[in-house]
Design a protein around this motif. Structure first.
Motif, PDB file in Angstrom:
ATOM      1  N   TYR A 288      11.210   5.424 -15.696  1.00 14.63           N
ATOM      2  CA  TYR A 288      10.022   6.276 -15.873  1.00 14.63           C
ATOM      3  C   TYR A 288       9.282   5.696 -16.962  1.00 14.63           C
ATOM      4  O   TYR A 288       8.049   5.527 -16.786  1.00 14.63           O
ATOM      5  N   ASP A 289       9.909   5.183 -18.120  1.00 17.25           N
ATOM      6  CA  ASP A 289       9.009   4.594 -18.962  1.00 17.25           C
ATOM      7  C   ASP A 289       8.453   3.388 -18.712  1.00 17.25           C
ATOM      8  O   ASP A 289       7.076   3.185 -19.060  1.00 17.25           O
ATOM      9  N   MET A 290       8.957   2.462 -17.938  1.00 15.54           N
ATOM     10  CA  MET A 290       8.375   1.254 -17.735  1.00 15.54           C
ATOM     11  C   MET A 290       7.517   1.280 -16.764  1.00 15.54           C
ATOM     12  O   MET A 290       6.621   0.525 -16.454  1.00 15.54           O
ATOM     13  N   TYR A 291       7.736   2.020 -15.667  1.00 14.46           N
ATOM     14  CA  TYR A 291       6.866   2.151 -14.395  1.00 14.46           C
ATOM     15  C   TYR A 291       6.001   3.409 -14.063  1.00 14.46           C
ATOM     16  O   TYR A 291       5.210   3.429 -13.193  1.00 14.46           O
ATOM     17  N   GLY A 292       6.341   4.479 -14.881  1.00 15.03           N
ATOM     18  CA  GLY A 292       5.836   5.707 -14.521  1.00 15.03           C
ATOM     19  C   GLY A 292       6.110   6.452 -13.435  1.00 15.03           C
ATOM     20  O   GLY A 292       5.583   7.508 -13.042  1.00 15.03           O
ATOM     21  N   VAL A 293       7.377   5.812 -12.716  1.00 11.37           N
ATOM     22  CA  VAL A 293       7.901   6.728 -11.796  1.00 11.37           C
ATOM     23  C   VAL A 293       8.710   8.038 -12.043  1.00 11.37           C
ATOM     24  O   VAL A 293       9.751   7.625 -13.098  1.00 11.37           O
ATOM     25  N   ARG A 294       8.624   9.181 -11.949  1.00 13.61           N
ATOM     26  CA  ARG A 294       9.388  10.253 -12.378  1.00 13.61           C
ATOM     27  C   ARG A 294      10.285  10.621 -11.334  1.00 13.61           C
ATOM     28  O   ARG A 294      10.336  10.345 -10.371  1.00 13.61           O
TER      29      ARG A 294
ATOM     30  N   ASP B  95       0.795  -1.150   0.114  1.00 11.18           N
ATOM     31  CA  ASP B  95       0.133  -0.117   0.025  1.00 11.18           C
ATOM     32  C   ASP B  95       0.900   1.103  -0.033  1.00 11.18           C
ATOM     33  O   ASP B  95       0.586   2.007  -0.733  1.00 11.18           O
ATOM     34  N   GLN B  96       2.012   1.254   0.663  1.00 13.15           N
ATOM     35  CA  GLN B  96       2.605   2.459   0.963  1.00 13.15           C
ATOM     36  C   GLN B  96       3.592   2.784  -0.001  1.00 13.15           C
ATOM     37  O   GLN B  96       3.293   3.976  -0.803  1.00 13.15           O
ATOM     38  N   ALA B  97       4.377   2.063  -0.743  1.00 15.17           N
ATOM     39  CA  ALA B  97       5.093   2.381  -1.729  1.00 15.17           C
ATOM     40  C   ALA B  97       5.173   1.335  -2.843  1.00 15.17           C
ATOM     41  O   ALA B  97       6.051   0.321  -2.725  1.00 15.17           O
ATOM     42  N   PRO B  98       4.215   1.247  -3.418  1.00  8.28           N
ATOM     43  CA  PRO B  98       4.254   0.152  -4.391  1.00  8.28           C
ATOM     44  C   PRO B  98       5.406   0.044  -5.443  1.00  8.28           C
ATOM     45  O   PRO B  98       5.536  -0.878  -6.193  1.00  8.28           O
ATOM     46  N   PHE B  99       6.094   1.260  -5.674  1.00 10.10           N
ATOM     47  CA  PHE B  99       7.149   1.107  -6.656  1.00 10.10           C
ATOM     48  C   PHE B  99       8.427   1.131  -5.919  1.00 10.10           C
ATOM     49  O   PHE B  99       8.689   1.978  -4.876  1.00 10.10           O
ATOM     50  N   GLU B 100       9.500   0.573  -6.396  1.00  5.36           N
ATOM     51  CA  GLU B 100      10.597   0.690  -5.697  1.00  5.36           C
ATOM     52  C   GLU B 100      11.653   0.968  -6.869  1.00  5.36           C
ATOM     53  O   GLU B 100      11.743   0.107  -8.148  1.00  5.36           O
TER      54      GLU B 100
ATOM     55  N   GLY C 190       2.960   9.357  -8.743  1.00  9.69           N
ATOM     56  CA  GLY C 190       2.864  10.809  -8.481  1.00  9.69           C
ATOM     57  C   GLY C 190       3.716  11.489  -7.575  1.00  9.69           C
ATOM     58  O   GLY C 190       3.917  12.538  -7.469  1.00  9.69           O
ATOM     59  N   ILE C 191       4.705  10.526  -6.869  1.00  8.56           N
ATOM     60  CA  ILE C 191       5.669  11.029  -6.214  1.00  8.56           C
ATOM     61  C   ILE C 191       7.018  10.954  -6.673  1.00  8.56           C
ATOM     62  O   ILE C 191       7.540   9.969  -7.186  1.00  8.56           O
ATOM     63  N   ASP C 192       7.596  12.120  -7.207  1.00  8.42           N
ATOM     64  CA  ASP C 192       8.949  12.044  -7.908  1.00  8.42           C
ATOM     65  C   ASP C 192      10.110  11.662  -6.900  1.00  8.42           C
ATOM     66  O   ASP C 192       9.951  11.819  -5.872  1.00  8.42           O
ATOM     67  N   VAL C 193      11.201  10.887  -7.524  1.00  5.39           N
ATOM     68  CA  VAL C 193      12.279  10.619  -6.857  1.00  5.39           C
ATOM     69  C   VAL C 193      13.325  11.388  -7.300  1.00  5.39           C
ATOM     70  O   VAL C 193      13.533  11.619  -8.482  1.00  5.39           O
ATOM     71  N   PRO C 194      14.171  11.923  -6.129  1.00  2.00           N
ATOM     72  CA  PRO C 194      15.291  12.739  -6.789  1.00  2.00           C
ATOM     73  C   PRO C 194      16.090  11.942  -7.639  1.00  2.00           C
ATOM     74  O   PRO C 194      16.591  10.881  -7.468  1.00  2.00           O
ATOM     75  N   SER C 195      16.594  12.536  -8.741  1.00  2.66           N
ATOM     76  CA  SER C 195      17.425  12.161  -9.767  1.00  2.66           C
ATOM     77  C   SER C 195      18.713  12.238  -9.346  1.00  2.66           C
ATOM     78  O   SER C 195      19.315  13.016  -8.710  1.00  2.66           O
ATOM     79  N   VAL C 196      19.466  11.085  -9.841  1.00  4.58           N
ATOM     80  CA  VAL C 196      20.988  11.165  -9.443  1.00  4.58           C
ATOM     81  C   VAL C 196      21.960  11.471 -10.685  1.00  4.58           C
ATOM     82  O   VAL C 196      23.034  10.915 -10.585  1.00  4.58           O
TER      83      VAL C 196
END
Lengths: 159, 379, 276, 357
Positions: free
Chosen positions: C197-203, C148-153, C176-182
């Motif tokens: 991003y392409d595969m999971y939609g994590v921005r 529930d909390q963080a479905p994407f890793e 909808g919550i962005d991860v800081p880019s490295v």
């Protein structure tokens, strides 16, 4: 002196002549081409070519269909009482392989529990092209039995 | 895309420089498949380069999630399709690590052997295409002559020439056929002479040197920053080789050197790969000598089930760099997530840094030297 | 603590501390303990004792035999999660980032650090500049639809050239919550972050070029999410913009209705081409 | 009057016309079989067979190629400049074939010009060769520009720069045999080699050799052959200026390239390798090489042909061996090495010549 050597290197073109020598030596060597339609390379014993099925040996376990990574083996069977022996027997209705999508990985052969295998790929047949798409869409069991007989492994058996 | 200000070009802008945009690929003889580069060129000089990939995307990672562990091995063949054995090795290594399977030594030796033969064949293909990109046509055929022998060896071993599918989680599916060891020894015994032949055509050739020396400079810092691995990194003076750094299979038993060259250019990457082929020959010979008898398959359950929770990363040194598989298990026979870390993906990412400022002809040489296989990049 | 990823196969891959054969031993030693109440208590006890002794001896023999077996002849024992041993790296990170390091565990001998999303870039920079993890081997995403909390890793694999050591960082996030880019730390993060991003939609926040990389621009959906249909979706939306607007067109999960081909009931001897 | 008119017509119209037909037929045949030989020899260099399916040993392959090319669709790209697109291949082939008119394939005949082994002998023959040869570049440039393709345009530009640059050293190197012979007539040059008793490649050693080398290198560059095949670099510019051409128009470009090869080889043979002369024309004991048993002139023609074929073989051999230069390196080579060297050869030859006087 080194600049003289470098200058000579530059104008004598020895490196280029060395390359020319190598290609010229090959001009007279025996050629490695295999003249395909007349001469054919014999595939290795384990070559994974076209399928072959032995219906007698097949126990209709459908393991090959289950192990196929791309699910292209379609097996239907039914049970019948053999009037002679009065035992129930499984009879194969259909054993189709969608050859067009097959990638000849050989996992079906490995999955087969019978010994010797009832389905195998080592028929050494690699000329599978056809002019029309429908010609090799499905291969049914009659066709599967028609391919060339498998050569016996001389040295070992597949695990 | 980075906008390039034409005022910083070292060129007289009196005449009004106009840049031309070229779509280099996806159908182009020198892009090794379907790599597409959006180029901005000023005459022959490249001002900007933006790689576009994805034309060969087949969703392999999605397919991995749908299949049990053992069914995925044929799919890994199709990532870097000219080096299937190392893909298999990385994948089965990851699965074995996840499941705690230990491979018998004979199987391990055979794996080492196969992956080194695969390195030879992949480097031969690289040399062929690289040379033909730069215009030397003949090495193509000479290398294919030898590659054919390697592929024949593969065919004898596992029945396929390119998409080998020659390893299984837990061991090797087949034993070496009778006479294989002798044929392999014969091949690797005569192979160094053939390498001399290719080198005679290319290494000292002034045209080849002109086309490669000082071209496509990739500084060590840049290479590390972009996670470049494999011969490209070793051509930039950093001797990272997974075979030495973290030996897997039987590489810690082998005596071999990791060639490192320090000029960071296309020529040095060429030299690295030529030397690697010789080292591969050494490894193959040692494998053939030491090959022990014994079982081929470890004891393992019929259905391989991953632990309920857990993930592993296992990397091997593929011909093109470090290929690794990251597998997440979820207690089912299928991987929850299986990610292949393709070396070509990272090696091609650095391409713009290497080609901007060069000529179009240099671009060809540099693409050749990255040894990119788009099947691995796009997966 | 040695983080060598691969040990020699003869010595066994890292299989955790428990030797494999323990489980069968216990069942065997318990089995004879079931009482039979017919004979006298003492005799029964003595018998039980001897039986137990015999069983124990047998079990010991089995265990010894098991121990004598080569590692590949034993049942494979899957590795297990363990708390990371106290380690200079983990301590240093914990001391400098505190809450930023959520957990440090090992699995199969590989150190896995769970990092707070906000501090991933700083952790990365510190790892690169202070701890020598100069090579960002890979970035990939994982989708856990049950969480529930963080479905994407987002998983980062790092490598230290000097210590020949690998570690893995994990950052949880949700849609909808962005991860800081490295990318600012490792330039090589550019493409893999685009791929995540392409595969999971994590921005990824502050990424220089947050566009799709493997799928084409305007592709509707993120293919490696677990709810994305395997057979794909109708992708007309991007190909024919004049027919489908930005939001219109088929949506992920609807599918094309494609089914595996059903073979005909009565299979003809030869399939007949259509034009015939 | 009638007699005179008849003879003039015969000598200056009918015979040259027949000779032109013969020359073109012969040269086209040589071209056709050069393409075949190229594929065959390249195949042999590369340990493979080469074409061997059409006819015995594949000998009918050129005919099959021509039939195939004739049968192909003639594609004119959208928004191409049609007149230029159509004109370009002709501009490549035309000049190359035109030069053949002054090449002496064999010795002149004492019976008059009608029975000599060349079409005509112009007293400014060498100038004519140089002048006409430089027209060819327009074809490549126009073709590249008219195709409406960026790769083609770059190919055309490369061709223009390369061919113009390499005309300079080529021209200079041609001055050396000119100085040695003292005439511009190609027949005259060969005859000078006979009277001086040596091929000009060995004249004023090593300057004749140097000039020959420069001429040959520039010639390879002029005809866009490997290692200087940049305008049509397959791996860089797809196919350069003829990317968009198909069918017979492509065949014309192809023809032009091979005709150029033949012309450059023929000029080299004439100027440096003694044309129709046998090796070492000064040595009496080698006179059996004159092949006196053959009809007069035929032996000379055979010698010419043999030398020409050796040249063509070397072209093919180069293609089978060398990588391709980069564009700026090519310019570098041309301007920084070949032109100074050619100038050196010219100056040294002149000084030598003056000193001999």
């Amino acid at each position: 002196m080194s600049w003289i050597k470098r200058f000579l290197d530059k104008i004598l073109l020895l490196d280029l002549f060395a390359g020319l020598g190598i290609t010229f030596r090959h001009l007279l060597k025996k050629k490695v081409t295999v003249q395909y339609p007349e001469e054919r390379m014999e595939p290795a014993h384990r070559f994974r070519g076209m399928f072959r099925l032995d219906e007698e040996r097949c126990i209709k376990c459908t393991l090959c269909a289950r192990d196929c990574p791309i699910d292209i083996i379609y097996i239907d069977w039914h049970q019948e009482v053999n009037p002679e022996t009065e035992k129930k027997e499984k009879l194969l209705d259909r054993f189709d392989i969608d050859i067009q999508r097959c990638m000849f990985c050989g996992l079906c052969e490995e999955a087969c529990p019978t010994n010797p295998k009832s389905i195998w790929l080592t028929s050494k047949t690699y000329e599978l092209a056809s002019y029309e798409r429908w010609q090799n869409l499905y291969v049914d069991k009659a066709e599967l039995e028609g391919w060339r007989v498998r050569p016996a492994y001389t040295d070992d058996e597949i695990v | 895309m980075v906008e390039v200000d034409s005022s910083d070009l070292s060129r007289d802008t009196l005449f009004g420089v106009e840049e031309m945009e070229i779509n280099f690929g996806p159908q182009h003889p020198a892009t090794h498949g379907v790599l597409r580069l959006k180029l901005k060129v000023d005459g022959e000089r490249i001002v900007d380069c933006y790689p576009v990939i994805g034309y060969l995307h087949r969703g392999t990672e999605k397919l991995f999630e749908l299949h049990p562990f053992f069914q995925n091995v044929p799919h890994t063949d199709r990532l870097d399709y000219v080096a299937a054995a190392t893909n298999n090795l990385a994948y089965v290594g990851a699965v074995e690590k996840l499941l705690g399977i230990v491979v018998p030594p004979r199987a391990s030796y055979i794996r080492t052997l196969l992956s080194e033969l695969q390195r030879i064949s992949s480097h031969l293909l690289w040399l062929a295409t690289h040379a033909i990109d730069i215009g030397a046509m003949t090495p193509f055929f000479y290398t294919f002559r030898e590659r054919e022998v390697v592929l024949d060896l593969f065919e004898e071993y596992c029945g396929a020439r390119l998409t080998l599918n020659c390893m299984r989680p837990g061991g090797q599916p087949y034993d070496l056929p009778v006479g294989w060891v002798e044929r392999c020894a014969e091949f690797v015994g005569g192979f160094p002479e053939k390498i001399d032949e290719y080198e005679g055509l290319l290494t000292e050739n002034r045209i080849w040197k002109k086309r490669t020396v000082g071209i496509g400079i990739l500084s060590p810092e840049m290479a590390l920053d972009y996670a470049v691995t494999g011969p490209m990194l070793r051509g930039s003076g950093i001797g990272l080789d997974v075979r030495k750094a973290m030996p897997y299979e039987m590489y810690d038993q082998m005596d071999f050197d990791v060639p490192v060259f320090y000029n960071c250019d296309t020529y040095d990457r060429y030299l690295v790969r030529m030397e690697e082929m010789r080292q591969s020959v050494r490894i193959v010979q040692q494998c053939l000598e030491k090959l022990p008898e014994g079982p081929l398959m470890a004891k393992r359950p019929r259905v391989l089930k991953a632990p309920k929770e857990g993930d592993v990363y296992h990397a091997v040194e593929a011909p093109k760099g470090e290929i690794g598989f990251y597998i997440v298990g979820d207690g089912t026979p299928n991987p929850h997530r299986c990610r292949g870390r393709p070396p070509s993906f990272y090696n091609i990412q650095v391409l713009p840094e290497m080609v901007v400022g060069g000529r179009i002809a240099d671009l060809i040489a540099v693409i050749g030297t990255t040894d990119v296989v788009l099947g691995a990049v796009d997966r | 603590m040695s983080e060598r990823q691969d040990d020699k196969p003869q010595e066994g891959r890292p299989t955790g501390d428990q030797p494999a054969p323990e489980a069968p031993d216990e069942t065997r030693s318990e089995a004879p303990a079931t009482p039979d109440s017919d004979s006298s208590a003492a005799a029964a006890e003595a018998e039980a004792e001897t039986k137990a002794k015999a069983a124990a001896a047998k079990a010991k023999a089995v265990a010894e035999a098991e121990a004598r077996k080569e590692p590949w002849e034993r049942d494979p024992a899957a590795p297990e999660w363990q708390e990371a041993e106290s380690d200079g790296l983990v301590d240093a990170l914990k001391s400098s980032f505190g809450e930023g390091v959520l957990a440090a565990r090992t699995f199969a001998g590989e150190l896995v650090l769970e990092i707070d999303r906000q501090s991933i870039r700083e952790v990365g920079r510190s790892l690169k500049e202070e701890h020598g993890f100069t090579l960002l081997v890979d970035i990939c995403g994982v989708h856990y639809p049950d969480r529930d909390q963080a479905p994407f890793e987002v998983v980062y694999h790092l490598y230290n050239l000097d210590q020949t050591r690998r570690i893995r960082l994990k950052v949880g996030t949700q849609e909808g919550i962005d991860v800081p880019s490295v990318v600012a730390v490792w330039k090589g993060a550019n493409w893999p972050e685009r791929e995540v991003y392409d595969m999971y939609g994590v921005r990824f926040a502050e990424h220089p070029d947050m566009t799709r990389i493997l799928m084409w621009e305007g592709f509707n959906g993120h293919p490696l999410r677990k709810d994305f249909p395997v057979e794909g979706i109708d992708t007309g939306a991007a190909i024919y913009p004049e027919f489908y607007g930005d939001e219109a067109g088929p949506v992920a999960g609807t599918g094309t209705g494609w089914k595996p081909p059903e073979p005909p009931e009565d299979k003809p001897e030869e399939p007949v081409p259509d034009e015939a | 009057m009638v007699e005179f008119f008849g003879e003039t017509l015969y000598v200056y119209a009918v015979v040259p016309f027949l000779k032109i037909i013969a020359a073109i037929v012969v040269v086209l045949t040589i071209i056709a079989y050069t393409t075949f030989a190229e594929r065959k020899i390249l195949g042999f260099l590369q340990v493979r067979m080469g074409p061997n399916r059409v006819g015995p040993w594949g000998l009918l392959q050129p005919i099959a190629d021509v039939v195939k090319l004739l049968g192909k669709e003639d594609v004119i790209p959208n928004r191409a400049v049609v007149w230029a697109y159509v004109l370009a291949p002709c501009l490549v082939v035309g000049p190359a074939l035109l030069i053949l008119s002054v090449i002496p394939f064999g010795p002149p005949s004492s019976a008059g010009p009608a029975s000599s082994w060349f079409i005509t002998d112009v007293n400014v023959g060498l100038l004519l060769v140089v002048a006409i040869a430089s027209i060819g570049v327009y074809g490549l440039l126009l073709g590249g520009w008219a195709s409406n393709n960026k790769f083609s345009m770059m190919g055309g530009l490369r061709a223009a720069a390369q061919m113009i640059s390499y005309e300079v050293p080529q021209g200079f190197s041609l001055v050396v045999p000119l100085l040695m012979a003292g005439t511009l007539s190609l027949v005259g040059i060969v005859e000078a080699q006979l009277t001086q008793g040596r091929w000009f490649i060995f004249g004023f050693f090593p300057f004749g050799l140097l000039a020959f080398f420069i001429y040959f290198v520039s010639g390879v560059a002029e005809s866009n052959r490997n290692p200087f095949d940049l305008p049509e670099a397959e791996s860089e510019l797809v196919a350069g200026f003829h990317t968009e051409y198909s069918g017979m128009r492509f065949a014309l470009f192809f023809l032009g390239e091979y005709a150029n090869m033949i012309v450059i080889s023929a000029v080299a043979v004439t100027l440096f390798l003694g044309g129709w002369l046998r090796p070492f024309p000064n040595l009496e004991w080698l006179s059996f090489l004159d092949l006196g048993f053959l009809p007069p002139g035929l032996a000379g023609f055979l010698w010419f042909l043999i030398k020409l074929l050796v040249f063509l073989f070397v072209y093919i051999w180069f293609r089978g061996t060398f990588p391709r230069y980069r564009f700026d390196q090519l310019m570098d080579l041309g301007w920084k090495w070949l032109i100074p060297a050619a100038l050196l050869a010219v100056v040294a030859t002149s000084i030598w010549k003056v000193a001999l006087l």
